[in-house]
Enzyme design. Structure first.
Site, PDB file in Angstrom:
ATOM      1  N   GLY A 327       4.431 -12.936  -2.464  1.00 19.95           N
ATOM      2  CA  GLY A 327       4.926 -11.719  -1.836  1.00 19.95           C
ATOM      3  C   GLY A 327       5.146 -11.872  -0.341  1.00 19.95           C
ATOM      4  O   GLY A 327       5.475 -12.946   0.163  1.00 19.95           O
ATOM      5  N   SER A 328       4.920 -10.800   0.384  1.00 17.60           N
ATOM      6  CA  SER A 328       5.223 -10.777   1.820  1.00 17.60           C
ATOM      7  C   SER A 328       4.268 -11.609   2.663  1.00 17.60           C
ATOM      8  O   SER A 328       4.483 -11.750   3.871  1.00 17.60           O
ATOM      9  CB  SER A 328       5.209  -9.334   2.326  1.00 17.60           C
ATOM     10  OG  SER A 328       6.308  -8.629   1.789  1.00 17.60           O
ATOM     11  N   THR A 329       3.216 -12.193   2.049  1.00 14.18           N
ATOM     12  CA  THR A 329       2.318 -13.032   2.847  1.00 14.18           C
ATOM     13  C   THR A 329       3.020 -14.296   3.341  1.00 14.18           C
ATOM     14  O   THR A 329       2.522 -14.966   4.261  1.00 14.18           O
ATOM     15  CB  THR A 329       1.076 -13.427   2.027  1.00 14.18           C
ATOM     16  OG1 THR A 329       1.487 -14.123   0.844  1.00 14.18           O
ATOM     17  CG2 THR A 329       0.270 -12.193   1.648  1.00 14.18           C
ATOM     18  N   LYS A 331       5.991 -14.278   4.776  1.00 17.40           N
ATOM     19  CA  LYS A 331       6.958 -13.930   5.825  1.00 17.40           C
ATOM     20  C   LYS A 331       6.647 -14.558   7.184  1.00 17.40           C
ATOM     21  O   LYS A 331       7.578 -14.959   7.897  1.00 17.40           O
ATOM     22  CB  LYS A 331       7.077 -12.410   5.937  1.00 17.40           C
ATOM     23  CG  LYS A 331       7.792 -11.790   4.726  1.00 17.40           C
ATOM     24  CD  LYS A 331       7.845 -10.268   4.809  1.00 17.40           C
ATOM     25  CE  LYS A 331       8.591  -9.692   3.601  1.00 17.40           C
ATOM     26  NZ  LYS A 331       8.614  -8.221   3.597  1.00 17.40           N
ATOM     27  N   GLU A 626       6.759  -3.975  -2.245  1.00 21.25           N
ATOM     28  CA  GLU A 626       7.903  -4.736  -1.771  1.00 21.25           C
ATOM     29  C   GLU A 626       8.634  -5.315  -2.976  1.00 21.25           C
ATOM     30  O   GLU A 626       8.509  -6.475  -3.325  1.00 21.25           O
ATOM     31  CB  GLU A 626       7.436  -5.836  -0.825  1.00 21.25           C
ATOM     32  CG  GLU A 626       6.720  -5.263   0.384  1.00 21.25           C
ATOM     33  CD  GLU A 626       5.819  -6.281   1.035  1.00 21.25           C
ATOM     34  OE1 GLU A 626       5.946  -7.461   0.724  1.00 21.25           O
ATOM     35  OE2 GLU A 626       4.978  -5.881   1.840  1.00 21.25           O
TER      36      GLU A 626
END
Length: 631
Positions: A327-329, A331, A626
C-alpha cells in the site's frame, strides 16, 4: 581236502589288515588332535586380542553421551529457552528378544490410552542406527517410572534415561522467533553425523533453533560401562565428556516483544522493530502464536489438526512469510526514486482533481479523497497520502526504473542474515510478467505498483528493513536475530550486505523525511491524532492494502464487508528523525485502519521506557482507504 584248507583262518592276513587299520585310525587320531591343537593355538595365541575384545564386549559397552543444548537469552539476559531434567523411555531393538511382546508389556505396564498406542508402536519401528536407543516416551511421570522399575526384569533392552529436555518460558509470544526442537525423523537421521548425534533424540526444526542448530547442539561424548548378563549397567569404566552447545544471545528485547504481541490484541497481524544502526531485530511478532512446548515431546494429532484447521493460521509466520501489498507505505521510497531520476523536484506542484488518467485513456484512477487535494507538492503528497501524485510519479518513472530503484531497498529480495524461512516478496517488472504469465506489461499496472498495490508484495520484515535503510540515509545493515553466539559477537559489517542507496543530492533524504513527519504532525496528516503530544520527532507513513479489487465506479464501504474482506492496515516509521534508534513496520489484517497508534506506543516504549503518557495516543487512523478503482 582242498575245501577244508579254504576254511582255515589266515592269521598272517588278519594281522596285516589289523595293522593297516590301526595305522589309519592312529593317523586319523593324530590329524584330529593336530587340528584341535592348531585351532586352540589359533584361538588362544593368534586371535587372542580379537577374542579378548569380544569377551570384553559381552560385559562392557560404549554408550553415547548427548551434549547439553545451548541456552537462548534475549538481549538483556532473560532466559528464552532452557533445558529441564526429565526421564525418557528408550529401547535398543538389537537387545530385545521379542519386540512385539516387549512393546505389549510396556503398553500394559504404563496403561497407555488407545489413542497413544499406535504412535508408541510407530516410534519403536522408526529407523535407527544399530544399537542406538530409540525414544519411545518423553517426560515420564513418577508413577510410570515406578511401574517400569518394578517390572524391569521383564524388559530387556528397555531403559529409563535421565536427560535434559527443551522448555520455553514464553512459548506463544516467542513461538515464531525461537521456533522449536522436535524428534529426529528418518530423513534427518540420514543426513546427520552419526557420531555427533548419537544419543540425541531432538533437533531444531524451525526458527533460531533450526538456524543455529550446529552451535546449539554441541559435541557428543562417550562412556564405557560394565554390564551384567542382562545388559544392565554395573559400573562406569571410562568417560569422554560431551561438549555443551553454545549459548545464544538474541537481539530481541523480550519486553518490547511482549508489548508488541499485546498491542495486536488478538488480531491477526505482525510487528517488526529494527535498530537501524546495527540491524538488531528488537521485536518480531506474528499473531496469533502457538504453544511451542507441545512440539518438543511430540504434539498430538488432535492438537496439530486443530492448529492446521484454525482460520487464523497460528502456525504461519506472518512477519517473515506473510506477503502483502504494501500500500501507501512504499510512497516515501517512490518519492526518492522520482527525485533521483529527475522526474520531479520537491517543490513541483501537481494538481489533483481527485483522479489520474493515462494519455488517450478514459479510465480514471481515483484518489482516496474523491474530490481531490488540489495543488500538491512532494511534502503534502506524503502528508495526505495523495494517490494522484504518486500515480503521476509512477507513470513518469515507468515500471523498469521504479522496480530497479525499489530493489535497492530490498523489495523483492531476502536481505536478512539469519531469519529462517524469510520470503522475498515480489517487486514486479516487465520481464517478470513476461516470464510468469507470458503477457505484456500494461501502463495501468505501473500505476498500481506506484501505490503499493497490484502484483507488488512485501513482508513486514522487508518493510522494517527498508524503513531502517531509509532512516540510515541509504546505509544498509542486514537485519539479524543473533547478537552473540557463545563468545562470538555478531556485529556488522555482514557478508553479502546490499550496497548503500546513493542519491545525487543528500538533501532529498530530508525532503522525504519532512513529508513523513507531517503524517504525524501536519494539519492534514493521515495519523495526526497519533502524533499529538509526542516527545520526539518521528517520520512515518500509513497505508492500506486491498484484499479484493473494486469496480470502476464502486466505493469502498467497510461496514458492508465481512471482516476478512476488509483492507489490511499498515504503518512504517522511525524515530528520532535526527538520530534513528528504532524502525518499525506494522500490519494488521482486515483492520481497515487504526494501527498507527501501535507503532507510536511501541516507539514510546523503546525511546521513553521510564516515562508514562498522561494522555494515551488516539489509535484511530484518519487515512481513508487508498483503493484502486477498476476491475
Amino acid at each position: 581236502m582242498r575245501k577244508r584248507r579254504e576254511n582255515v583262518k589266515n592269521h598272517e592276513r588278519e594281522v596285516r589288515v589289523f595293522r593297516h587299520r590301526s595305522l589309519v585310525a592312529a593317523l586319523i587320531i593324530v590329524l584330529m588332535a593336530g587340528a584341535i591343537v592348531s585351532r586352540l593355538v589359533y584361538l588362544q595365541v593368534i586371535e587372542h586380542d580379537v577374542f579378548i575384545t569380544r569377551s570384553d564386549n559381552n560385559r562392557m559397552r560404549v554408550e553415547p553421551l548427548p551434549p547439553r543444548r545451548g541456552l537462548i537469552y534475549d538481549r538483556h539476559g532473560k532466559l528464552l529457552a532452557e533445558n529441564r531434567p526429565t526421564y525418557n523411555l528408550t529401547i535398543v531393538r538389537e537387545r530385545v528378544d521379542d519386540l512385539d511382546t516387549t512393546l505389549q508389556r510396556l503398553v500394559d505396564i504404563l496403561d497407555l490410552p488407545e489413542d497413544e498406542v499406535e504412535t508408541f508402536r510407530e516410534r519403536s519401528r522408526q529407523r535407527q542406527r544399530p544399537y542406538q536407543p530409540a525414544l519411545l516416551i518423553s517426560d515420564l511421570t513418577e508413577d510410570q517410572i515406578a511401574r517400569l522399575a518394578v517390572n524391569r526384569y521383564l524388559l530387556s533392552g528397555v531403559e529409563v534415561e535421565a536427560q535434559l529436555m527443551r522448555y520455553y518460558p514464553d512459548p506463544i509470544v516467542m513461538s515464531h522467533v525461537l521456533g522449536y526442537v522436535g524428534r529426529i525423523n528418518a530423513e534427518e537421521l540420514a543426513d546427520l553425523d552419526p557420531g555427533n548425534y548419537a544419543g540425541t533424540h531432538f533437533i531444531g526444526k524451525t526458527g533460531i533453533e533450526y538456524t543455529y542448530e550446529d552451535a546449539l547442539h554441541g559435541k557428543a561424548g562417550l562412556r564405557k560401562v560394565e554390564t551384567n548378563a542382562r545388559g544392565r549397567v554395573l559400573r562406569e569404566l571410562e568417560r569422554s565428556p560431551a561438549v555443551p552447545g553454545k549459548d545464544i544471545t538474541l537481539t530481541i528485547d523480550s519486553r518490547l516483544q511482549h508489548m508488541a504481541y499485546d498491542l495486536l490484541g488478538g488480531r491477526r497481524g505482525a510487528i517488526v522493530a529494527i535498530q537501524p544502526k546495527t540491524g538488531d531485530i528488537l521485536a518480531m511478532v506474528s499473531a496469533p502464536g502457538f504453544d511451542i512446548n507441545k512440539f518438543v515431546t511430540g504434539i498430538s494429532y488432535k492438537d496439530y489438526r486443530a492448529l492446521q484447521e484454525n482460520l487464523d493460521l497460528p502456525l504461519y509466520n506472518r512477519a517473515v512469510r506473510g506477503q502483502y501489498p504494501p500500500g501507501s507505505t512504499v510512497k516515501p521510497f517512490e518519492a526518492l526514486a522520482a527525485l533521483q531520476d529527475g522526474v520531479v523536484k520537491p517543490d513541483d506542484i501537481i494538481y489533483d482533481p481527485g483522479y489520474f488518467q493515462l494519455p488517450n485513456d478514459t479510465r480514471r484512477y481515483h484518489n482516496w479523497l474523491r474530490w481531490g487535494h488540489g495543488r500538491v507538492d512532494l511534502e503534502r503528497a506524503l502528508e495526505v497520502s495523495n494517490n494522484t501524485y504518486f500515480y503521476t510519479m509512477a507513470y513518469r518513472l515507468g515500471i523498469d526504473r521504479l522496480s530497479a530503484f525499489m530493489h535497492q531497498f530490498g523489495f523483492g529480495e531476502v536481505t536478512s542474515l539469519d531469519v529462517q524461512g524469510a520470503l522475498p516478496g515480489l517487486m514486479p517488472s516487465r520481464e517478470w510478467k513476461r516470464e510468469k504469465y507470458n503477457q505484456v506489461w500494461y501502463p495501468g499496472e505501473t500505476l498500481s505498483a506506484g501505490i503499493g498495490q497490484g502484483y507488488f508484495m512485501a513482508t513486514p520484515l522487508q518493510l522494517a528493513a527498508a524503513t531502517a535503510t531509509l532512516a540510515n540515509h541509504g546505509h544498509w545493515v542486514r537485519p539479524h536475530l543473533a547478537k552473540r553466539v557463545g563468545d562470538e559477537a555478531i556485529e556488522p559489517p555482514f557478508a553479502d550486505t546490499k550496497p548503500d542507496v546513493e542519491l545525487d543530492k543528500a538533501r532529498w533524504w530530508q525532503d522525504v523525511y519532512k513529508g513523513m513527519e507531517a503524517v504525524l504532525n501536519g494539519s492534514e496528516g493521515t495519523a495526526r491524532k497519533v502524533g499529538a503530544g509526542m516527545q520526539y520527532q518521528m517520520a512515518a507513513k500509513t497505508g492500506t492494502a486491498q484484499v479484493f479489487s473494486l469496480g470502476q465506479n464502486q466505493k469502498y464501504d467497510a461496514d458492508e464487508l465481512t471482516e476478512r474482506l476488509r483492507d489490511h492496515a499498515l504503518f512504517i516509521g522511525f524515530a528520532p528523525v535526527d538520530d534513528p534508534q528504532i524502525a518499525i513496520a506494522v500490519i494488521v489484517e482486515n483492520a481497515g485502519g487504526g494501527v498507527s497508534g501501535l507503532g507510536r506506543e511501541l516507539t514510546d516504549a523503546w525511546l521513553l521506557p521510564d516515562s508514562e503518557l498522561k494522555d494515551p495516543p488516539d489509535t484511530t487512523v484518519n487515512e481513508e482507504v487508498e483503493s484502486i478503482d477498476g476491475d
